[in-house]
Design a protein around this motif. Sequence first.
Motif, PDB file in Angstrom:
ATOM      1  N   UNK A  79     -12.242  -1.248  12.461  1.00  0.00           N
ATOM      2  CA  UNK A  79     -11.618  -2.184  11.533  1.00  0.00           C
ATOM      3  C   UNK A  79     -10.205  -2.502  11.999  1.00  0.00           C
ATOM      4  N   UNK A  80      -9.832  -3.761  11.927  1.00  0.00           N
ATOM      5  CA  UNK A  80      -8.468  -4.198  12.202  1.00  0.00           C
ATOM      6  C   UNK A  80      -7.874  -4.694  10.884  1.00  0.00           C
ATOM      7  N   UNK A  81      -6.765  -4.119  10.469  1.00  0.00           N
ATOM      8  CA  UNK A  81      -6.228  -4.400   9.138  1.00  0.00           C
ATOM      9  C   UNK A  81      -4.775  -4.853   9.208  1.00  0.00           C
ATOM     10  N   UNK A  82      -4.525  -6.102   9.584  1.00  0.00           N
ATOM     11  CA  UNK A  82      -3.154  -6.620   9.475  1.00  0.00           C
ATOM     12  C   UNK A  82      -2.773  -6.762   8.005  1.00  0.00           C
ATOM     13  N   UNK A  83      -1.534  -6.426   7.677  1.00  0.00           N
ATOM     14  CA  UNK A  83      -1.080  -6.436   6.287  1.00  0.00           C
ATOM     15  C   UNK A  83       0.211  -7.231   6.189  1.00  0.00           C
ATOM     16  N   UNK A  84       0.284  -8.105   5.196  1.00  0.00           N
ATOM     17  CA  UNK A  84       1.498  -8.863   4.915  1.00  0.00           C
ATOM     18  C   UNK A  84       2.026  -8.437   3.543  1.00  0.00           C
ATOM     19  N   UNK A  85       3.328  -8.294   3.453  1.00  0.00           N
ATOM     20  CA  UNK A  85       3.929  -7.850   2.198  1.00  0.00           C
ATOM     21  C   UNK A  85       5.227  -8.598   1.950  1.00  0.00           C
ATOM     22  N   UNK A  86       5.342  -9.196   0.787  1.00  0.00           N
ATOM     23  CA  UNK A  86       6.566  -9.870   0.357  1.00  0.00           C
ATOM     24  C   UNK A  86       7.089  -9.127  -0.881  1.00  0.00           C
ATOM     25  N   UNK A  87       8.354  -8.752  -0.855  1.00  0.00           N
ATOM     26  CA  UNK A  87       8.878  -7.960  -1.973  1.00  0.00           C
ATOM     27  C   UNK A  87      10.266  -8.410  -2.383  1.00  0.00           C
ATOM     28  N   UNK A  88      10.589  -8.058  -3.622  1.00  0.00           N
ATOM     29  CA  UNK A  88      11.934  -8.276  -4.153  1.00  0.00           C
ATOM     30  C   UNK A  88      12.364  -6.993  -4.854  1.00  0.00           C
ATOM     31  N   UNK A  89      13.574  -6.546  -4.562  1.00  0.00           N
ATOM     32  CA  UNK A  89      14.108  -5.334  -5.180  1.00  0.00           C
ATOM     33  C   UNK A  89      15.504  -5.622  -5.732  1.00  0.00           C
ATOM     34  N   UNK A  90      15.792  -4.944  -6.821  1.00  0.00           N
ATOM     35  CA  UNK A  90      17.134  -5.038  -7.384  1.00  0.00           C
ATOM     36  C   UNK A  90      17.691  -3.621  -7.486  1.00  0.00           C
ATOM     37  N   UNK A  91      18.918  -3.444  -7.011  1.00  0.00           N
ATOM     38  CA  UNK A  91      19.577  -2.141  -6.990  1.00  0.00           C
ATOM     39  C   UNK A  91      20.750  -2.183  -7.976  1.00  0.00           C
ATOM     40  N   UNK A  92      20.835  -1.143  -8.820  1.00  0.00           N
ATOM     41  CA  UNK A  92      21.931  -1.053  -9.785  1.00  0.00           C
ATOM     42  C   UNK A  92      22.965  -0.051  -9.310  1.00  0.00           C
TER      43      UNK A  92
END
Length: 234
Positions: free
Chosen positions: A221-234
């Motif tokens: 199996x070939x498993x390319x993964x794409x991830x888009x994220x947003x983080x907020x730091x206090x």
Amino acid sequence: TKSHNLMFSYALRISENMNLRIEPYYQHLFDIPVETGSSFAVINRTDYYVEHALNNDGLGRNYGVDITLERYLARGFYYMANASLFDSKYKGGDGIWRNTRYNRKYIFNFLIGKEWGMGRDRANTLSVNLKFAYQGGERYSPVDEAATLAHPDKETQYDETRAFSMQYPSMFLANFAAGYRINRPKTSHQFSVELLNLTRAEDYHGYHYNLKNGVIERNATASPISNISYRIYF
């Protein structure tokens, strides 16, 4: 399982931001749970359970050298190159020394990244990072074709008398990550994009019998993964 470990470490500061590290090591394993008269050993297992009657007569040894060249983050730029050369063997309940499942022999890694100050007073940060890895394949036992075809459910049977004598193809992996961080006095916001396994390197999971084609095939199996994220730091 118990082990004794011996490691030497040599570090050389090449420059203010660059360091070379060389670390040879040796590991002796003993009291490994194994099955009498069999090549089975717990250190190679992938299942969550064990159905065998075991004793602690198994042995193992791992030795190799890790070499790392690292340029620390300076002026927004860094990189690191690492080479690991090693050998991994074990002795099962049949008293024969063999490769372990994880005796890839070599792993090479290279990381590189760059950061730029952005916005007013260059308080925000744009970053781009790349990682490359080239490594030998895991070991596996050859398929016993006759036993597999004779099995009522065509469940794959392996020749455990030649346990881990075969090796899957080498793998080349590439990952990419980019992010933009907005820094404020009390909070920070980060937007990130990650692209993993851009080279579509395949993972291997043994063999199976293809009922449609009537042949024994490799599970890959070939498993390319794409991830888009947003983080907020206090």
